[in-house]
Design a protein around this motif. Structure first.
Motif, mmCIF file in Angstrom:
data_model
loop_
_atom_site.group_PDB
_atom_site.id
_atom_site.type_symbol
_atom_site.label_atom_id
_atom_site.label_comp_id
_atom_site.label_asym_id
_atom_site.label_seq_id
_atom_site.Cartn_x
_atom_site.Cartn_y
_atom_site.Cartn_z
ATOM 1 N N GLU A 193 0.852 -1.004 0.218
ATOM 2 C CA GLU A 193 -0.040 -0.029 -0.167
ATOM 3 C C GLU A 193 0.822 1.157 -0.003
ATOM 4 O O GLU A 193 0.596 2.137 -0.802
ATOM 5 C CB GLU A 193 -0.889 0.148 1.240
ATOM 6 N N ASN A 194 2.034 1.105 0.839
ATOM 7 C CA ASN A 194 2.826 2.438 0.797
ATOM 8 C C ASN A 194 3.358 2.576 -0.379
ATOM 9 O O ASN A 194 3.538 3.768 -1.053
ATOM 10 C CB ASN A 194 3.784 2.075 1.994
ATOM 11 N N THR A 236 -4.479 2.943 -0.401
ATOM 12 C CA THR A 236 -5.046 1.931 0.557
ATOM 13 C C THR A 236 -5.672 0.679 -0.200
ATOM 14 O O THR A 236 -6.012 -0.405 0.498
ATOM 15 C CB THR A 236 -5.985 2.468 1.745
ATOM 16 N N ARG A 237 -6.157 0.967 -1.271
ATOM 17 C CA ARG A 237 -6.777 -0.034 -2.242
ATOM 18 C C ARG A 237 -6.028 -0.147 -3.593
ATOM 19 O O ARG A 237 -6.609 0.157 -4.647
ATOM 20 C CB ARG A 237 -8.529 0.382 -2.343
ATOM 21 N N PRO A 238 -5.125 -0.617 -3.598
ATOM 22 C CA PRO A 238 -4.335 -1.037 -4.570
ATOM 23 C C PRO A 238 -5.009 -2.104 -5.491
ATOM 24 O O PRO A 238 -5.672 -2.852 -5.072
ATOM 25 C CB PRO A 238 -2.727 -1.319 -4.345
ATOM 26 N N THR A 239 -4.869 -1.822 -6.973
ATOM 27 C CA THR A 239 -5.207 -2.861 -7.960
ATOM 28 C C THR A 239 -4.358 -3.680 -8.236
ATOM 29 O O THR A 239 -3.152 -3.260 -8.122
ATOM 30 C CB THR A 239 -5.980 -1.966 -9.099
ATOM 31 N N THR A 240 -4.680 -4.732 -8.733
ATOM 32 C CA THR A 240 -3.562 -5.647 -9.357
ATOM 33 C C THR A 240 -2.755 -5.077 -10.297
ATOM 34 O O THR A 240 -1.592 -5.209 -10.200
ATOM 35 C CB THR A 240 -4.311 -6.921 -10.277
ATOM 36 N N CYS A 241 -3.168 -4.314 -11.318
ATOM 37 C CA CYS A 241 -2.480 -3.467 -12.327
ATOM 38 C C CYS A 241 -1.523 -2.703 -11.696
ATOM 39 O O CYS A 241 -0.168 -2.559 -12.056
ATOM 40 C CB CYS A 241 -3.413 -2.941 -13.069
ATOM 41 N N ALA A 291 -7.754 -4.872 0.337
ATOM 42 C CA ALA A 291 -6.848 -5.113 -0.844
ATOM 43 C C ALA A 291 -6.287 -6.586 -1.004
ATOM 44 O O ALA A 291 -5.596 -6.651 -1.942
ATOM 45 C CB ALA A 291 -5.945 -4.192 -0.895
ATOM 46 N N LEU A 292 -6.907 -7.404 -0.162
ATOM 47 C CA LEU A 292 -6.115 -8.839 -0.166
ATOM 48 C C LEU A 292 -6.131 -9.763 -1.587
ATOM 49 O O LEU A 292 -5.183 -9.955 -2.135
ATOM 50 C CB LEU A 292 -6.510 -9.695 0.963
ATOM 51 N N LEU A 293 -7.364 -9.681 -2.029
ATOM 52 C CA LEU A 293 -7.639 -10.229 -3.318
ATOM 53 C C LEU A 293 -6.803 -9.614 -4.561
ATOM 54 O O LEU A 293 -6.084 -10.352 -5.202
ATOM 55 C CB LEU A 293 -9.152 -10.291 -3.773
ATOM 56 N N GLY A 349 3.717 -16.949 -4.828
ATOM 57 C CA GLY A 349 5.064 -17.474 -4.398
ATOM 58 C C GLY A 349 5.578 -16.523 -3.118
ATOM 59 O O GLY A 349 6.739 -16.663 -2.850
ATOM 60 N N VAL A 350 4.823 -15.530 -2.739
ATOM 61 C CA VAL A 350 5.279 -14.708 -1.557
ATOM 62 C C VAL A 350 4.405 -15.283 -0.393
ATOM 63 O O VAL A 350 3.267 -15.674 -0.327
ATOM 64 C CB VAL A 350 5.228 -13.112 -1.967
ATOM 65 N N ARG A 351 4.786 -14.797 0.845
ATOM 66 C CA ARG A 351 4.111 -14.903 2.080
ATOM 67 C C ARG A 351 3.049 -13.460 2.192
ATOM 68 O O ARG A 351 3.741 -12.361 2.240
ATOM 69 C CB ARG A 351 4.950 -14.962 3.271
ATOM 70 N N LEU A 352 1.858 -13.666 2.060
ATOM 71 C CA LEU A 352 1.197 -12.780 2.073
ATOM 72 C C LEU A 352 0.518 -12.404 3.399
ATOM 73 O O LEU A 352 -0.180 -13.611 3.995
ATOM 74 C CB LEU A 352 -0.167 -12.874 0.953
ATOM 75 N N LEU A 353 0.527 -11.495 4.046
ATOM 76 C CA LEU A 353 -0.054 -11.017 5.461
ATOM 77 C C LEU A 353 -1.205 -9.986 5.185
ATOM 78 O O LEU A 353 -1.111 -9.088 4.488
ATOM 79 C CB LEU A 353 1.072 -10.487 6.544
ATOM 80 N N ALA A 354 -2.119 -10.087 5.948
ATOM 81 C CA ALA A 354 -3.110 -9.079 5.730
ATOM 82 C C ALA A 354 -3.384 -8.458 7.411
ATOM 83 O O ALA A 354 -3.807 -9.435 8.246
ATOM 84 C CB ALA A 354 -4.765 -9.594 5.447
ATOM 85 N N ARG A 355 -3.584 -7.329 7.406
ATOM 86 C CA ARG A 355 -3.944 -6.691 8.643
ATOM 87 C C ARG A 355 -4.528 -5.459 8.336
ATOM 88 O O ARG A 355 -3.780 -4.505 7.832
ATOM 89 C CB ARG A 355 -2.869 -6.451 9.903
ATOM 90 N N SER A 356 -5.705 -4.959 9.164
ATOM 91 C CA SER A 356 -6.309 -3.674 8.843
ATOM 92 C C SER A 356 -6.099 -2.862 10.136
ATOM 93 O O SER A 356 -5.577 -3.189 11.045
ATOM 94 C CB SER A 356 -7.677 -4.053 8.507
ATOM 95 N N GLY A 357 -6.488 -1.678 9.707
ATOM 96 C CA GLY A 357 -6.265 -0.614 11.067
ATOM 97 C C GLY A 357 -5.140 0.222 10.767
ATOM 98 O O GLY A 357 -4.305 -0.001 9.955
#
Length: 179
Positions: free
Chosen positions: A43-44, A49-54, A83-85, A93-101
Motif C-alpha cells: 500500500e505504501n 490503501t486499495r491498490p489494484t492488481t495492475c 485489498a487482499l484479493l 510465491g510470496v508470504r502474504l499477510l493481511a492486517r487492517s487498522g
C-alpha cells in the motif's frame, strides 16, 4: 609419547560449549550468505490503501528494476484485508499477510520479521516502505550485521528511517496513463 583419545574424550571435545557455539555461528552464517528478505508494505509503495492488481504489478516491475534480487530471496508482503484479493493476484510465491487498522500492514511485517528471526537467516533486508514504523526494526537488523535497504516513494520517506539505514532507493511510481 602420544596419549590415545578415548571416544568419551572426543565426544566431550565436540560437544563443549565453545565448539557448539562456534558450529552454531558457522551454520548461521551459511544460512545468511547470499540471501535477502524483502518486507513489502505494498500500500505504501503504490500510494493507495486499495491498490489494484495492475498498480501492484507496475510498482513491482519498477521495484525489481531498482533492487537486486537473487534466487534465494524471500518476500513477505502485507496489506489490509480489503485489498487482499487484488494484491494476492499480483503476487505468486510470496508470504502474504493481511492486517487492517492504523499501521496494520507495518505491524504485520515487523512482527513477522521478529518472530521469524530474519536476523539469523538473511544477509540483506529490503524494507519496501518509507514509514517511520520501521525505524526500530531497521536499527535491530543493522545492529545484527545485516545490510538494510529502504525502498520508498520520494514523498513518503521518514527522515528517521532514512537516517538509520545505509541505502535508500527512491521508487518513482508509474505516470498516469494518458486517456
Amino acid at each position: 609419547m602420544i596419549t590415545p583419545v578415548t571416544h568419551l574424550d572426543e565426544f566431550r571435545a565436540r560437544t563443549s560449549r565453545t565448539s557448539r557455539r562456534s558450529r552454531r555461528l558457522e551454520h548461521q552464517e551459511s544460512l545468511r550468505q547470499g540471501r535477502a528478505m524483502h518486507l513489502i508494505d505494498i500500500e505504501n509503495l503504490v500510494g493507495s490503501t486499495r491498490p489494484t492488481t495492475c498498480e501492484v504489478e507496475e510498482v513491482m516491475t519498477i521495484y525489481e528494476s531498482l533492487v537486486p534480487t537473487g534466487a534465494m530471496d524471500q518476500y513477505v508482503v502485507a496489506v489490509n484485508h480489503t485489498a487482499l484479493l487484488a494484491v494476492g493476484i499480483a503476487f505468486r510465491g510470496v508470504r502474504l499477510l493481511a492486517r487492517s487498522g492504523p499501521d496494520g500492514a507495518d505491524r504485520a511485517l515487523v512482527e513477522s520479521a521478529y518472530d521469524d528471526r530474519i536476523d539469523l537467516r538473511f544477509e540483506r533486508v529490503i524494507i519496501g516502505s518509507g514509514d517511520g514504523y520501521f525505524v526500530n526494526l531497521a536499527d535491530w537488523l543493522t545492529d545484527a550485521g545485516l545490510h538494510v535497504t529502504v525502498v520508498s516513494r520520494r514523498g513518503s520517506l521518514s527522515r528517521h528511517l532514512a537516517a538509520i539505514v545505509p541505502d535508500v532507493v527512491c521508487l518513482e511510481p508509474p505516470a498516469l496513463h494518458a486517456a
